[in-house]
Motif scaffolding. Sequence first.
Motif, PDB file in Angstrom:
ATOM      1  N   ARG A   6       0.834  -1.202   0.000  1.00 25.90           N
ATOM      2  CA  ARG A   6       0.000   0.000   0.000  1.00 25.90           C
ATOM      3  C   ARG A   6       0.873   1.258   0.000  1.00 25.90           C
ATOM      4  NH1 ARG A   6      -3.147  -3.013   3.657  1.00 25.90           N
ATOM      5  NH2 ARG A   6      -2.205  -1.929   5.438  1.00 25.90           N
ATOM      6  N   ALA A   7       1.940   1.219   0.791  1.00 28.92           N
ATOM      7  CA  ALA A   7       2.832   2.379   0.840  1.00 28.92           C
ATOM      8  C   ALA A   7       3.494   2.606  -0.517  1.00 28.92           C
ATOM      9  CB  ALA A   7       3.896   2.174   1.917  1.00 28.92           C
ATOM     10  N   ALA A   8       3.910   1.526  -1.170  1.00 27.34           N
ATOM     11  CA  ALA A   8       4.543   1.649  -2.485  1.00 27.34           C
ATOM     12  C   ALA A   8       3.561   2.193  -3.511  1.00 27.34           C
ATOM     13  CB  ALA A   8       5.093   0.299  -2.935  1.00 27.34           C
ATOM     14  N   THR A  13       1.587   6.748  -6.815  1.00 27.68           N
ATOM     15  CA  THR A  13       0.497   7.655  -7.156  1.00 27.68           C
ATOM     16  C   THR A  13       0.908   9.107  -6.933  1.00 27.68           C
ATOM     17  OG1 THR A  13      -1.122   5.964  -6.537  1.00 27.68           O
ATOM     18  CG2 THR A  13      -1.923   8.216  -6.716  1.00 27.68           C
ATOM     19  N   LEU A  14       1.628   9.362  -5.856  1.00 19.02           N
ATOM     20  CA  LEU A  14       2.124  10.709  -5.592  1.00 19.02           C
ATOM     21  C   LEU A  14       3.119  11.167  -6.658  1.00 19.02           C
ATOM     22  CD1 LEU A  14       2.551  10.506  -1.720  1.00 19.02           C
ATOM     23  CD2 LEU A  14       1.163  12.210  -2.942  1.00 19.02           C
ATOM     24  N   GLY A  44      -0.516  15.046   4.930  1.00 20.18           N
ATOM     25  CA  GLY A  44       0.302  14.262   5.842  1.00 20.18           C
ATOM     26  C   GLY A  44       0.854  13.013   5.193  1.00 20.18           C
ATOM     27  N   ALA A  45       0.041  12.374   4.322  1.00 20.72           N
ATOM     28  CA  ALA A  45       0.512  11.182   3.609  1.00 20.72           C
ATOM     29  C   ALA A  45       1.640  11.533   2.658  1.00 20.72           C
ATOM     30  CB  ALA A  45      -0.646  10.537   2.847  1.00 20.72           C
ATOM     31  N   LEU A  46       1.532  12.701   2.034  1.00 22.93           N
ATOM     32  CA  LEU A  46       2.618  13.136   1.144  1.00 22.93           C
ATOM     33  C   LEU A  46       3.905  13.311   1.939  1.00 22.93           C
ATOM     34  CD1 LEU A  46       2.505  15.763  -1.686  1.00 22.93           C
ATOM     35  CD2 LEU A  46       4.307  15.859   0.023  1.00 22.93           C
ATOM     36  N   HIS A  47       3.818  13.989   3.074  1.00 19.87           N
ATOM     37  CA  HIS A  47       5.026  14.261   3.858  1.00 19.87           C
ATOM     38  C   HIS A  47       5.583  13.001   4.520  1.00 19.87           C
ATOM     39  CE1 HIS A  47       5.321  18.564   3.345  1.00 19.87           C
ATOM     40  NE2 HIS A  47       4.010  18.670   3.529  1.00 19.87           N
ATOM     41  N   PHE A  48       4.758  11.971   4.637  1.00 19.48           N
ATOM     42  CA  PHE A  48       5.283  10.693   5.123  1.00 19.48           C
ATOM     43  C   PHE A  48       6.291  10.120   4.126  1.00 19.48           C
ATOM     44  CE2 PHE A  48       5.099   6.042   5.040  1.00 19.48           C
ATOM     45  CZ  PHE A  48       5.445   5.737   6.345  1.00 19.48           C
ATOM     46  N   HIS A  49       6.037  10.345   2.816  1.00 17.78           N
ATOM     47  CA  HIS A  49       6.901   9.795   1.778  1.00 17.78           C
ATOM     48  C   HIS A  49       7.993  10.783   1.337  1.00 17.78           C
ATOM     49  CE1 HIS A  49       4.628   6.087   0.936  1.00 17.78           C
ATOM     50  NE2 HIS A  49       3.548   6.796   1.221  1.00 17.78           N
ATOM     51  N   PHE A  50       7.680  12.078   1.368  1.00 16.12           N
ATOM     52  CA  PHE A  50       8.615  13.074   0.826  1.00 16.12           C
ATOM     53  C   PHE A  50       8.717  14.257   1.788  1.00 16.12           C
ATOM     54  CE2 PHE A  50       6.552  11.005  -2.841  1.00 16.12           C
ATOM     55  CZ  PHE A  50       7.666  10.390  -3.395  1.00 16.12           C
TER      56      PHE A  50
END
Length: 216
Positions: A6-8, A13-14, A44-50
């Motif tokens: 799911r994270a990948a 998608t981002l 927040g989901a964006l900043h979790f990855h980047f």
Amino acid sequence: MTKQERAARTRDTLIRSAAREFDQHGYALAKLSAISSGAGVSPGALHFHFENKAAVAAAVEGEASTALRRTARIVYRERSNALQNLADTSHALAQLLREDIVVRAGFRLSCSSGRRTDLNLRQEWQSCVQQRLAEAADEGLLAAGIGRRQDLASTIVAATIGLEALCRDNGEWLSPGTITGLWRTLLPMLTGADTLAGLEPAGSQAAPGRAHAPVG
């Protein structure tokens, strides 16, 4: 689906949403809020990855670089003569730039004068052209008295990169017909009549675009 899967998927998608934002607005005007919204996730989901916009842009560039290098390797493995391989590679890369938003945005980000990163896809393309011309010389394909290979490489790179820039306003500049016309003009300057007769400016049947096979 596992948590890692799911994270990948969210990360991919981002990256695609970011590519659309960078392609439309450029790096300076692109907004993280638009990227997260386009991906259907929270800020927040964006900043979790980047960590920030630069990190998102670097990820887009990295994905573009991987796709472009993979495509060049696929074409090279067909082992046509060096001049045909160069034409085939340009067709395959033009197809990627036309059809893949991540590749297109990543290429433009990498070539932007306002950003300094470890990647320079324009320079990588120039190195590829120089290598193919060196191979063409070793294979005895270049016309006698043609001049310095560095000048030839610069001409080819300027023409192909120029088409990519023009494509930003009109996609026809990277169409198969335009790339074919470019090689129809260049190949008679690069080689003699005997070799020219065996070359296909539209790309060989083995090239990804001609074979209608998935690139990469």
